[in-house]
Design a protein around this motif. Structure first.
Motif, PDB file in Angstrom:
ATOM      1  N   LEU A 183       0.859  -1.182   0.000  1.00  0.00           N
ATOM      2  CA  LEU A 183       0.000   0.000   0.000  1.00  0.00           C
ATOM      3  C   LEU A 183       0.891   1.227   0.000  1.00  0.00           C
ATOM      4  CD1 LEU A 183      -2.575  -1.219   2.673  1.00  0.00           C
ATOM      5  CD2 LEU A 183      -2.733  -1.396   0.183  1.00  0.00           C
ATOM      6  N   SER A 184       0.999   1.878  -1.132  1.00  0.00           N
ATOM      7  CA  SER A 184       1.951   2.968  -1.310  1.00  0.00           C
ATOM      8  C   SER A 184       1.482   4.256  -0.658  1.00  0.00           C
ATOM      9  CB  SER A 184       2.190   3.211  -2.798  1.00  0.00           C
ATOM     10  OG  SER A 184       3.129   4.240  -2.993  1.00  0.00           O
ATOM     11  N   GLY A 185       2.459   5.075  -0.250  1.00  0.00           N
ATOM     12  CA  GLY A 185       2.182   6.401   0.289  1.00  0.00           C
ATOM     13  C   GLY A 185       2.095   7.436  -0.819  1.00  0.00           C
ATOM     14  N   PRO A 186       2.215   8.730  -0.483  1.00  0.00           N
ATOM     15  CA  PRO A 186       2.098   9.801  -1.480  1.00  0.00           C
ATOM     16  C   PRO A 186       3.054   9.616  -2.648  1.00  0.00           C
ATOM     17  CG  PRO A 186       2.162  10.705   0.743  1.00  0.00           C
ATOM     18  CD  PRO A 186       2.484   9.245   0.870  1.00  0.00           C
ATOM     19  N   HIS A 187       2.622   9.984  -3.839  1.00  0.00           N
ATOM     20  CA  HIS A 187       3.458   9.755  -5.023  1.00  0.00           C
ATOM     21  C   HIS A 187       4.728  10.596  -4.990  1.00  0.00           C
ATOM     22  CE1 HIS A 187       2.403  13.576  -7.043  1.00  0.00           C
ATOM     23  NE2 HIS A 187       1.207  13.409  -6.537  1.00  0.00           N
ATOM     24  N   PRO A 215      -1.642   5.632  -4.703  1.00  0.00           N
ATOM     25  CA  PRO A 215      -1.245   6.020  -3.347  1.00  0.00           C
ATOM     26  C   PRO A 215      -2.425   6.185  -2.381  1.00  0.00           C
ATOM     27  CG  PRO A 215      -1.234   7.928  -4.776  1.00  0.00           C
ATOM     28  CD  PRO A 215      -1.534   6.745  -5.657  1.00  0.00           C
ATOM     29  N   PHE A 216      -2.106   6.045  -1.077  1.00  0.00           N
ATOM     30  CA  PHE A 216      -3.062   6.266  -0.012  1.00  0.00           C
ATOM     31  C   PHE A 216      -2.504   7.317   0.945  1.00  0.00           C
ATOM     32  CE2 PHE A 216      -3.759   1.873  -1.395  1.00  0.00           C
ATOM     33  CZ  PHE A 216      -5.133   1.883  -1.617  1.00  0.00           C
ATOM     34  N   PRO A 217      -3.387   8.077   1.606  1.00  0.00           N
ATOM     35  CA  PRO A 217      -2.907   9.020   2.620  1.00  0.00           C
ATOM     36  C   PRO A 217      -2.146   8.265   3.704  1.00  0.00           C
ATOM     37  CG  PRO A 217      -5.226   9.412   2.117  1.00  0.00           C
ATOM     38  CD  PRO A 217      -4.860   8.123   1.450  1.00  0.00           C
TER      39      PRO A 217
END
Length: 333
Positions: A183-187, A215-217
């Motif tokens: 689950l990726s963070g900000p791009h 991305p996810f917050p």
């Protein structure tokens, strides 16, 4: 458009036909240089528009310097250790420490640097959201050190998430997991890219299917949508960009009646305060964030004997280690 290159002590030395050390003495300890040489150096420096490094001048004159640390999210416990380490090191050096946050915005980051530039002698940028070119441009005018971000040509203190990501994959593989979701963070997040590259490479070498979502917050509130997206994939393990997101995933899975780790394993990054208090306690990758903060201040201090604005590109690489808790277990049959 790039700013014009700032004149350095070496430019003055070359133009004046003397050694850089002679220029330094003429500007900072004039009694150690004869009057004729001193006047010659000063005329050349004035003609070239040379301005000494504020941080170097402050440290050599005994005046209290000021360092500002900018973080993208002041409410994220991940930054507490970095802030603490930097503040303690600055205090030990007699440097005033200022803290500010940028709300995950590269524009806010640049604006705050420009706003503080007249009163601050050096900047520590933690997990900077700015582009490489933007940071290099700012480094032409300001003393910068980076934490958990690398840009060629700039000094940085980084926790090794590539090796740490391999530890995560190896741990999951040992439990029988054959698929994972990241689950990726900000791009704009440099660590998000590094973590994914580490996970993907390690998963490929161990024959595990790895998928990236987002991305996810990078906050607890982002965990709801992230958890729902994971369940669609059928993966047996999920690795979240940071612990806050992972905790949000744990909450959402509990709401949906999905048992952790019996049905799915969850891993985070950062080992924040409280990661061992959630239910189940979170398996996560830890690193010496206090040391990262201290190292960033020391990277700025290393510039005290230099008169150029841009510091060295020395990189401090700090080790990471996996903390295994209750949120990971054998893959479901």
């Amino acid at each position: 458009m790039n700013s014009p290159k700032r004149t350095t002590i070496y430019d003055v030395a070359q133009e004046a036909g003397v050694a850089a050390s002679t220029v330094s003495r003429a500007l900072r300890n004039p009694r150690r240089v004869n009057a004729a040489t001193r006047e010659h150096v000063l005329r050349v420096a004035e003609r070239l528009g040379y301005r000494p490094s504020p941080l170097a001048t402050a440290l050599q004159s005994g005046r209290t310097a000021t360092v500002a640390m900018l973080v993208p999210d002041i409410t994220n416990p991940h930054f507490f250790g970095t802030i603490r380490g930097a503040e303690r090191r600055a205090s030990a050096a007699g440097i005033t420490f200022i803290l500010s946050y940028t709300e995950e915005s590269a524009d806010n980051e640049r604006n705050q640097i420009e706003h503080l530039a007249r009163s601050v002698d050096g900047f520590i940028l933690a997990s900077s959201r700015m582009s490489d070119d933007g940071l290099l441009e700012l480094a032409e005018e300001h003393n910068l050190a980076l934490v958990n971000r690398e840009v060629r040509g700039l000094p940085s203190a980084v926790v090794d998430s590539r090796v740490g990501s391999r530890q995560i994959v190896e741990h999951l593989a040992s439990l029988g997991h054959r698929s994972l979701v990241y689950l990726s963070g900000p791009h704009q997040s440099w660590p998000a890219g590094e973590r994914w590259r580490g996970l993907r490479g390690s998963a490929r070498s161990l024959g595990i299917r790895a998928t990236r979502l987002g991305p996810f917050p990078p906050r607890v509130v982002g965990g709801g949508a992230a958890a729902d997206a994971v369940l669609v994939t059928g993966a047996t393990a999920v690795v979240a960009h940071n612990d806050l997101l992972a905790i949000g995933v744990l909450r959402r899975l509990a709401e949906r009646g999905v048992s952790v780790p019996e049905q799915i394993s969850v891993v985070g990054y950062d080992d924040i305060f409280g990661a061992d208090f959630c239910v189940p306690a979170l398996t996560t990758l830890a690193g010496p964030q206090d040391e990262a903060g201290r190292s960033a201040v020391e990277l700025l201090l290393e510039n005290r004997s230099r008169s150029t604005t841009r510091t060295t590109d020395r990189r401090v690489m700090l080790p990471s280690h996996l903390v295994i808790r209750d949120s990971t277990g054998p893959a479901p049959a």
